[in-house]
Structures are given as C-alpha cells and as structure tokens.
Design an enzyme around this catalytic site. Structure first.
Site, PDB file in Angstrom:
ATOM      1  N   LYS A   8      -8.174  12.476  12.781  1.00 19.23           N
ATOM      2  CA  LYS A   8      -8.786  12.894  14.037  1.00 19.23           C
ATOM      3  C   LYS A   8      -8.793  11.719  14.987  1.00 19.23           C
ATOM      4  CE  LYS A   8     -12.024  16.541  14.620  1.00 19.23           C
ATOM      5  NZ  LYS A   8     -12.462  17.514  13.660  1.00 19.23           N
ATOM      6  N   GLN A 188     -10.421   5.554  20.032  1.00 18.47           N
ATOM      7  CA  GLN A 188      -9.007   5.834  19.768  1.00 18.47           C
ATOM      8  C   GLN A 188      -8.361   4.751  18.909  1.00 18.47           C
ATOM      9  OE1 GLN A 188      -7.276   6.437  23.623  1.00 18.47           O
ATOM     10  NE2 GLN A 188      -6.861   8.565  23.112  1.00 18.47           N
ATOM     11  N   ASN A 189      -7.327   5.156  18.190  1.00 17.48           N
ATOM     12  CA  ASN A 189      -6.510   4.219  17.402  1.00 17.48           C
ATOM     13  C   ASN A 189      -7.315   3.444  16.360  1.00 17.48           C
ATOM     14  OD1 ASN A 189      -4.355   4.991  19.027  1.00 17.48           O
ATOM     15  ND2 ASN A 189      -4.893   3.423  20.558  1.00 17.48           N
ATOM     16  N   ARG A 190      -8.401   4.040  15.947  1.00 20.21           N
ATOM     17  CA  ARG A 190      -9.255   3.411  14.931  1.00 20.21           C
ATOM     18  C   ARG A 190      -9.900   2.104  15.403  1.00 20.21           C
ATOM     19  NH1 ARG A 190      -8.789   8.044  13.730  1.00 20.21           N
ATOM     20  NH2 ARG A 190      -8.121   8.844  11.711  1.00 20.21           N
ATOM     21  N   LEU A 191      -9.877   1.902  16.746  1.00 18.11           N
ATOM     22  CA  LEU A 191     -10.535   0.700  17.284  1.00 18.11           C
ATOM     23  C   LEU A 191     -11.954   1.084  17.698  1.00 18.11           C
ATOM     24  CD1 LEU A 191      -7.616  -0.995  19.243  1.00 18.11           C
ATOM     25  CD2 LEU A 191      -8.509  -1.510  16.979  1.00 18.11           C
TER      26      LEU A 191
END
Ligand SMILES: Cc1cc2nc3c(=O)[nH]c(=O)nc-3n(C[C@H](O)[C@H](O)[C@H](O)COP(=O)(O)O)c2cc1C
Length: 211
Positions: A8, A188-191
């Site tokens: 997700k 977003q982007n696991r950041l």
C-alpha cells in the site's frame, strides 16, 4: 494468498515538527480526536505488551479507558497473565494501529495500579452484564468448558439481579506512565515520518527517527 504482493502506498501531507505540540499526551489527544472523526471503529483498542519473569514477551488488545495528564488507563483482571507479568516487570508498551489514517502510536512506560476509589468509579459506570462477566471470569486460567462459564454467569446473574454488584478485588485499572511516545505517519516510498518524544530530566525532548 501471497502476502509479499500486498503493498500500500501511503499518501498524505506527512508529519512535520511544526505540526506537533510540546506535550506528547496533548499530541495523542489531537490524533485521537482525528481518528475518531475518521469514524474508525474502536480506536481505543491498543496492544498491551508485557514480559514475564523469564523475559518472554506477550501482547494482547485492551481498551484505553482514560487519558490522564500523566498516563493511559486500562482495566483488567489483577490475577490475569498480563497482571502477573506487570507484577514482576512493570515496564510495558502500548501500540495503537490506526491504519485508516496510516498512523501508529507507540507508548513505552511503567504500569501501576490506580487507586481502589478510581477503579470503583469506573466499575460503577459499567453495564450490569459486563460486571457479572468480570465477576465470574478467572481470566487467563484454564477452564474445562464453555458451559462452565455460562453456568457461572447465569448463577451470578440471577443472584445479583436488581442489586448493586460490588467490584471484585481481582478487577481494576492500571495507569501506564509514559517515558517514550512515538507518532508514526505513513508516507510514500516507505519514507515514513516518525517523531519520538523521550522523557528526560529536562522534560520531553523530540527527535525525528529514521523510518
Ligand atoms: C478489541 C479488544 C479489546 C479488549 N479489551 C480488553 C480490556 O480492556 N481488558 C481486558 O482485560 N481484556 C481485554 N481484551 C481481551 C484481551 O485481549 C485478553 O484476551 C485478556 O485480557 C487476557 O489476556 P492475558 O491472558 O494475556 O492476561 C480485549 C480484546 C480485544 C480483541
């Protein structure tokens, strides 16, 4: 089912230091009201993690029933497994998973029983059937059957009908006084954003943590 394919992306404005208030309990209240507004069911469910005398961890959901200036209150059976764990090691953690808003709050602290009067006060507010349930449950112990429980409930329910059910000594509240609270906001982007409040002699200090 291949859970490795479940992914997700978290999209929102994120969590900036400027958005936060200096007291993490006040910050918790702000996030709590936002999750309530989002219509999340049982946002007060939290995973209470404890360790036993052999340092083996365990976690289970309990319900947050009060947020005080200095801690988080839940109620349970004082002879349950979790209570035995707390007796040998009062360090616990609480984890709130508020996935609708891509948020998590982690609390680390020390659990202590609240006063008898305070437990009485909340006991008085509970529905009759919940009181009977707490009266008959020898929480965490092995029982022979479901029937045993139902019979005990029916017996006590008849006995106390129309009367004031006294709070059993084995039931009451704990307050978790925090020394660390982390607010996690999915990005977003696991950041992801992670802001941790740590209690020091100078008061709460705030740090951003790597996702
Ligand atoms: C959403 C949810 C809320 C719960 N709330 C409580 C609670 O407030 N107090 C409690 O003693 N158990 C609560 N339980 C049950 C506990 O998760 C657990 O099964 C029980 O307390 C026994 O835990 P123990 O054997 O580790 O002591 C809840 C369970 C769920 C799923």
């Amino acid at each position: 089912m291949d859970l490795r394919q479940v992914r997700k992306e978290y999209e929102n404005r994120g969590l900036r230091e400027d958005d936060l208030v200096s007291d993490p309990i006040d910050q918790f209240k702000i996030w709590y009201s936002e999750i309530e507004e989002a219509g999340y069911s049982e946002p007060n469910a939290m995973v209470l993690s404890t360790v036993d005398k052999n340092a083996s961890p365990s976690g289970r959901n309990v319900l947050l029933k009060e947020v005080r200036e200095d801690g988080f209150v839940f109620f349970t059976n004082y002879e349950s497994k979790k209570a035995k764990d707390i007796k040998t090691n009062k360090k616990v953690s609480l984890t709130f998973s508020w996935n609708e808003l891509r948020r998590q709050v982690l609390v680390e602290g020390v659990a202590e029983k609240i006063s008898e009067n305070e437990s009485d006060e909340y006991w008085a507010m509970r529905p009759y059937e919940s009181k009977i349930g707490s009266l008959v449950s020898d929480q965490s112990s092995v029982i022979s059957s479901r029937e045993e429980l139902d019979v005990a409930f029916e017996t006590q329910e008849l006995k106390w009908r129309g009367l004031e059910v006294p709070r059993p000594r084995h039931w009451g509240g704990y307050k978790v006084s925090p020394n660390f609270i982390e607010f996690w906001q999915g990005r977003q982007n696991r950041l992801h954003d992670r802001i941790g409040y740590e209690l020091t002699f100078e008061g709460w200090i705030v740090n951003r943590l790597s996702p």
